[in-house]
Design a protein around this motif. Structure first.
Motif, PDB file in Angstrom:
ATOM      1  N   ARG A 115      62.216  24.032  14.194  1.00 30.72           N
ATOM      2  CA  ARG A 115      62.156  25.286  14.942  1.00 30.72           C
ATOM      3  C   ARG A 115      62.925  25.249  16.253  1.00 30.72           C
ATOM      4  O   ARG A 115      63.537  26.233  16.641  1.00 30.72           O
ATOM      5  CB  ARG A 115      60.694  25.628  15.285  1.00 30.72           C
ATOM      6  N   GLN A 116      62.828  24.118  16.950  1.00 26.32           N
ATOM      7  CA  GLN A 116      63.240  24.155  18.338  1.00 26.32           C
ATOM      8  C   GLN A 116      64.469  23.329  18.670  1.00 26.32           C
ATOM      9  O   GLN A 116      65.121  23.599  19.675  1.00 26.32           O
ATOM     10  CB  GLN A 116      62.086  23.677  19.230  1.00 26.32           C
ATOM     11  N   TYR A 117      64.769  22.292  17.893  1.00 26.06           N
ATOM     12  CA  TYR A 117      65.802  21.386  18.347  1.00 26.06           C
ATOM     13  C   TYR A 117      66.945  21.223  17.364  1.00 26.06           C
ATOM     14  O   TYR A 117      68.088  21.435  17.697  1.00 26.06           O
ATOM     15  CB  TYR A 117      65.184  19.998  18.628  1.00 26.06           C
ATOM     16  N   VAL A 118      66.636  20.807  16.158  1.00 27.08           N
ATOM     17  CA  VAL A 118      67.695  20.488  15.203  1.00 27.08           C
ATOM     18  C   VAL A 118      67.342  21.061  13.852  1.00 27.08           C
ATOM     19  O   VAL A 118      66.183  21.356  13.563  1.00 27.08           O
ATOM     20  CB  VAL A 118      67.886  18.966  15.084  1.00 27.08           C
ATOM     21  N   SER A 119      68.315  21.205  13.006  1.00 25.51           N
ATOM     22  CA  SER A 119      68.076  21.647  11.641  1.00 25.51           C
ATOM     23  C   SER A 119      67.790  20.438  10.774  1.00 25.51           C
ATOM     24  O   SER A 119      68.562  19.493  10.742  1.00 25.51           O
ATOM     25  CB  SER A 119      69.295  22.404  11.114  1.00 25.51           C
ATOM     26  N   VAL A 120      66.677  20.482  10.056  1.00 30.88           N
ATOM     27  CA  VAL A 120      66.300  19.319   9.247  1.00 30.88           C
ATOM     28  C   VAL A 120      65.656  19.812   7.960  1.00 30.88           C
ATOM     29  O   VAL A 120      64.867  20.745   7.967  1.00 30.88           O
ATOM     30  CB  VAL A 120      65.339  18.381   9.996  1.00 30.88           C
ATOM     31  N   GLU A 121      66.017  19.236   6.840  1.00 26.39           N
ATOM     32  CA  GLU A 121      65.389  19.574   5.569  1.00 26.39           C
ATOM     33  C   GLU A 121      63.999  18.968   5.510  1.00 26.39           C
ATOM     34  O   GLU A 121      63.798  17.830   5.851  1.00 26.39           O
ATOM     35  CB  GLU A 121      66.226  19.026   4.405  1.00 26.39           C
ATOM     36  N   ARG A 122      63.029  19.759   5.069  1.00 30.67           N
ATOM     37  CA  ARG A 122      61.639  19.289   5.005  1.00 30.67           C
ATOM     38  C   ARG A 122      61.342  18.849   3.598  1.00 30.67           C
ATOM     39  O   ARG A 122      61.774  19.448   2.642  1.00 30.67           O
ATOM     40  CB  ARG A 122      60.685  20.376   5.427  1.00 30.67           C
TER      41      ARG A 122
ATOM     42  N   PHE B 121      42.484  27.351  17.056  1.00 34.71           N
ATOM     43  CA  PHE B 121      43.009  28.717  16.972  1.00 34.71           C
ATOM     44  C   PHE B 121      44.507  28.732  17.243  1.00 34.71           C
ATOM     45  O   PHE B 121      45.291  29.369  16.530  1.00 34.71           O
ATOM     46  CB  PHE B 121      42.294  29.619  17.984  1.00 34.71           C
ATOM     47  N   MET B 122      44.916  28.032  18.299  1.00 34.83           N
ATOM     48  CA  MET B 122      46.325  28.054  18.677  1.00 34.83           C
ATOM     49  C   MET B 122      47.198  27.333  17.659  1.00 34.83           C
ATOM     50  O   MET B 122      48.327  27.759  17.391  1.00 34.83           O
ATOM     51  CB  MET B 122      46.508  27.443  20.072  1.00 34.83           C
ATOM     52  N   LEU B 123      46.690  26.218  17.102  1.00 31.94           N
ATOM     53  CA  LEU B 123      47.458  25.516  16.073  1.00 31.94           C
ATOM     54  C   LEU B 123      47.759  26.436  14.898  1.00 31.94           C
ATOM     55  O   LEU B 123      48.897  26.495  14.400  1.00 31.94           O
ATOM     56  CB  LEU B 123      46.681  24.294  15.584  1.00 31.94           C
ATOM     57  N   TRP B 124      46.730  27.127  14.454  1.00 32.66           N
ATOM     58  CA  TRP B 124      46.907  28.038  13.323  1.00 32.66           C
ATOM     59  C   TRP B 124      47.906  29.146  13.672  1.00 32.66           C
ATOM     60  O   TRP B 124      48.789  29.477  12.869  1.00 32.66           O
ATOM     61  CB  TRP B 124      45.552  28.641  12.953  1.00 32.66           C
ATOM     62  N   GLY B 125      47.803  29.661  14.879  1.00 38.14           N
ATOM     63  CA  GLY B 125      48.709  30.723  15.287  1.00 38.14           C
ATOM     64  C   GLY B 125      50.138  30.255  15.453  1.00 38.14           C
ATOM     65  O   GLY B 125      51.080  30.923  15.007  1.00 38.14           O
ATOM     66  N   VAL B 126      50.332  29.114  16.116  1.00 36.80           N
ATOM     67  CA  VAL B 126      51.685  28.596  16.327  1.00 36.80           C
ATOM     68  C   VAL B 126      52.359  28.288  14.997  1.00 36.80           C
ATOM     69  O   VAL B 126      53.558  28.537  14.820  1.00 36.80           O
ATOM     70  CB  VAL B 126      51.639  27.343  17.237  1.00 36.80           C
ATOM     71  N   ALA B 127      51.602  27.775  14.036  1.00 35.00           N
ATOM     72  CA  ALA B 127      52.166  27.493  12.717  1.00 35.00           C
ATOM     73  C   ALA B 127      52.662  28.766  12.039  1.00 35.00           C
ATOM     74  O   ALA B 127      53.609  28.726  11.238  1.00 35.00           O
ATOM     75  CB  ALA B 127      51.120  26.801  11.838  1.00 35.00           C
TER      76      ALA B 127
ATOM     77  N   GLY C 119      49.183   7.330   8.270  1.00 37.58           N
ATOM     78  CA  GLY C 119      50.188   6.610   7.498  1.00 37.58           C
ATOM     79  C   GLY C 119      50.192   6.969   6.027  1.00 37.58           C
ATOM     80  O   GLY C 119      51.242   7.238   5.438  1.00 37.58           O
ATOM     81  N   SER C 120      49.006   7.010   5.425  1.00 31.12           N
ATOM     82  CA  SER C 120      48.930   7.226   3.979  1.00 31.12           C
ATOM     83  C   SER C 120      49.029   8.699   3.587  1.00 31.12           C
ATOM     84  O   SER C 120      49.389   9.023   2.454  1.00 31.12           O
ATOM     85  CB  SER C 120      47.621   6.633   3.430  1.00 31.12           C
ATOM     86  N   LEU C 121      48.715   9.607   4.503  1.00 30.69           N
ATOM     87  CA  LEU C 121      48.790  11.047   4.226  1.00 30.69           C
ATOM     88  C   LEU C 121      49.875  11.708   5.058  1.00 30.69           C
ATOM     89  O   LEU C 121      49.752  12.869   5.459  1.00 30.69           O
ATOM     90  CB  LEU C 121      47.426  11.709   4.513  1.00 30.69           C
ATOM     91  N   SER C 122      50.939  10.979   5.318  1.00 32.70           N
ATOM     92  CA  SER C 122      51.965  11.475   6.243  1.00 32.70           C
ATOM     93  C   SER C 122      52.672  12.734   5.736  1.00 32.70           C
ATOM     94  O   SER C 122      53.190  13.511   6.544  1.00 32.70           O
ATOM     95  CB  SER C 122      52.999  10.383   6.519  1.00 32.70           C
ATOM     96  N   GLU C 123      52.679  12.970   4.434  1.00 31.37           N
ATOM     97  CA  GLU C 123      53.360  14.147   3.889  1.00 31.37           C
ATOM     98  C   GLU C 123      52.440  15.354   3.768  1.00 31.37           C
ATOM     99  O   GLU C 123      52.866  16.409   3.289  1.00 31.37           O
ATOM    100  CB  GLU C 123      53.963  13.818   2.516  1.00 31.37           C
ATOM    101  N   HIS C 124      51.189  15.219   4.204  1.00 30.74           N
ATOM    102  CA  HIS C 124      50.275  16.367   4.191  1.00 30.74           C
ATOM    103  C   HIS C 124      50.809  17.439   5.138  1.00 30.74           C
ATOM    104  O   HIS C 124      51.346  17.120   6.205  1.00 30.74           O
ATOM    105  CB  HIS C 124      48.878  15.924   4.615  1.00 30.74           C
ATOM    106  N   PRO C 125      50.649  18.730   4.795  1.00 29.98           N
ATOM    107  CA  PRO C 125      51.219  19.802   5.640  1.00 29.98           C
ATOM    108  C   PRO C 125      50.744  19.796   7.089  1.00 29.98           C
ATOM    109  O   PRO C 125      51.448  20.283   7.972  1.00 29.98           O
ATOM    110  CB  PRO C 125      50.770  21.082   4.912  1.00 29.98           C
TER     111      PRO C 125
ATOM    112  N   SER D 101      54.466  15.996   9.602  1.00 25.16           N
ATOM    113  CA  SER D 101      54.871  17.348   9.218  1.00 25.16           C
ATOM    114  C   SER D 101      55.026  18.244  10.438  1.00 25.16           C
ATOM    115  O   SER D 101      55.927  19.090  10.500  1.00 25.16           O
ATOM    116  CB  SER D 101      53.856  17.950   8.241  1.00 25.16           C
ATOM    117  N   TRP D 102      54.141  18.052  11.418  1.00 24.76           N
ATOM    118  CA  TRP D 102      54.238  18.869  12.635  1.00 24.76           C
ATOM    119  C   TRP D 102      55.484  18.492  13.426  1.00 24.76           C
ATOM    120  O   TRP D 102      56.159  19.351  13.996  1.00 24.76           O
ATOM    121  CB  TRP D 102      52.981  18.705  13.478  1.00 24.76           C
TER     122      TRP D 102
END
Length: 503
Positions: free
Chosen positions: A496-503, A50-56, A477-483, A488-489
């Motif tokens: 969100r919290q530390y630095v600006s980074v292109e996703r 529940f919290m993961l979904w909410g925080v996202a 390792g093989s699904l590292s780009e999955h959302p 990805s997390w």
């Protein structure tokens, strides 16, 4: 109290309450004890989902309780907390299954699983702590709840190792407390906030803040096993395999590394840490620890001690990523918080299987183990290859981002440290795999206590967890780009919290 306020407290209670009940269960109530363990672990995963979904989606989950004016116990589920909480809860569930099978027929199971639940409660509290006081409270609760697990067997050697563990961690706690009190005296309160909270003090306090930083990092550096504060970790390998798995993958060493992340990014702030000239010494200390742990692992015949020194090295990857103070290094360090956990718990589960099934405790006893226990050895191989940063494993992703982060940060020496570490990892893992898969068994197994039944090479509850975690090593390792992947997390946290980074 709203649902969002209560949810962090419910996550904490889902292991705390079953633990209190388990303490009072008679030994013969095996079914009730198992049901409480699994129900608590399962419920925790539901709450966290529940919290993961909410925080996202940007939801805020926070519980506050005022102890005295100006001193609050705060539980907050931000993106960084969820990275550690999810790892802890998922691996707790696997370790619970493993421990049920491992301790079958052993004495004092109610005591073990009671403290086991308190250990996970403390770890989750460390992850969700919203201020420095709350972090310290749960950090010390973690020390007190893990000591009975380390000395569970009660032998003289076990008690000696446990006392060393307690001496190191309590001393570290005293140093940490000194830093916490000093900083509260300067600021009044120390909340964990993106960008840090101490920079408001200004240049006049720079010398004091450097000293406080040293105290805080030294305090958590004991559990993070930074050189020269790492001496307790190899000695604590006298603990049962489920406890070793918790110490290395979920609880103690990971709590120390997580504490360094919080201190650098949410107490001091990455830019302010760098401006005080503190990030470079921290990076050098991490590099020394990485190489020292790997070198020491080379010369260990005891399998669990070899894995312990590997942990000394691998956990400092997280510290190095943080100390590089850049978006790519940050991502590498944060994602390794998860990746090291799933790789190392796989290896310790397998080491426990070898010991419980065949009596194998040493690398020199591994000849032919792959033929007798192919599934366990396959899982061990996946974990080891991950540690060596083989492609399509979790370790490859971590090492890629850390190496690139070192290059971007203008720290070529760190690139060489990471390369040397990979070579050393191969040097101490490949001989194990060679013995297990390619060398023939020459003598009888040291103590074969679980006979093979068809394809089931050991107790099913011992076999399933390492197979599941090995699959997770490959998936990360093989699904590292999955959302919803750990990578990805980690990018979400950085964004969100530390630095600006292109996703």
């Amino acid at each position: 109290m709203t649902w969002n306020d209560a949810l962090p407290l419910l996550v904490l209670s889902s292991s705390l309450l079953p633990g209190f009940i388990i303490f009072n269960l008679p030994e013969e109530r095996r079914g009730m004890r198992t049901a409480l363990n699994l129900a608590g672990a399962g419920l925790k995963l539901v709450f966290i989902a529940f919290m993961l979904w909410g925080v996202a989606r940007g939801e805020r989950y926070e519980f506050r309780y005022a102890i005295v004016p100006g001193l609050e116990l705060v539980l907050r589920a931000d993106a960084l907390a969820m990275l550690f909480v999810t790892l802890s809860a998922a691996l707790w569930f696997l370790t619970t299954l493993y421990a049920i099978g491992y301790l079958e027929g052993s004495p004092h199971r109610s005591r073990f699983f009671g403290f086991f639940s308190l250990c996970v409660t403390a770890t989750v509290g460390v992850a969700m702590a919203g201020n420095l006081f709350s972090f310290f409270f749960f950090y010390e609760l973690l020390t007190l709840s893990t000591y009975p697990l380390v000395v569970h067997r009660g032998k003289a050697s076990t008690m000696k190792a446990g006392n060393i563990y307690l001496a190191y961690t309590l001393a570290g706690g005293a140093v940490l407390l000194t830093g916490v009190v000093w900083l509260y005296g300067l600021l009044g309160r120390v909340e964990f906030v993106p960008g840090g909270s101490v920079s408001v003090l200004g240049p006049a306090y720079a010398d004091q803040l450097r000293l406080v930083f040293g105290l805080l990092v030294a305090g958590v550096g004991v559990k993070a096993a930074l050189v020269p504060l790492h001496g307790w970790l190899p000695k604590a390998m006298v603990a049962p395999a489920p406890v070793s798995a918790l110490l290395h993958a979920v609880a103690v060493v990971k709590a120390g590394a997580f504490g360094i992340v919080r201190i650098v990014y949410e107490v001091y702030g990455a830019d302010f840490t760098h401006g005080l000239g503190l990030s470079a010494p921290l990076a050098v200390l991490a590099g020394i620890t990485i190489l020292w742990g790997s070198l020491r692992a080379l010369f260990q015949d005891d399998l669990k001690r070899r894995l312990a020194y590997s942990t000394v090295s691998q956990v400092s990857y997280i510290v190095l990523g943080v100390a590089l103070v850049g978006p790519i290094g940050t991502i590498g360090g944060l994602v390794h918080l998860v990746h090291q956990g799933i790789m190392k718990i796989t290896l310790f589960f397998c080491a426990g299987n070898y010991a419980e099934t065949l009596g194998i405790h040493k690398v020199s006893e591994m000849n032919g183990a792959g033929r007798r226990m192919p599934l366990t050895t396959l899982a061990f191989s996946v974990g080891a290859l991950g540690m060596m940063s083989a492609p399509f494993t979790a370790g490859y992703v971590s090492k890629h981002y850390l190496t690139e982060g070192a290059a971007v940060a203008g720290a070529p020496w760190a690139e060489w440290v990471l390369l040397a570490s990979s070579v050393l990892n191969a040097a101490y893992f490949l001989p194990i795999l060679y013995r297990a898969w390619f060398k023939r068994q020459e003598d009888a197994w040291p103590e074969e206590s679980i006979p093979r039944r068809g394809w089931l090479e050991t107790n099913g509850l011992l076999l399933a967890p390492p197979l599941v975690s090995a699959v997770a090593v490959l998936a990360a390792g093989s699904l590292s780009e999955h959302p919803w992947s750990p990578l990805s997390w980690a990018k979400l946290i950085a964004e969100r919290q530390y630095v600006s980074v292109e996703r």
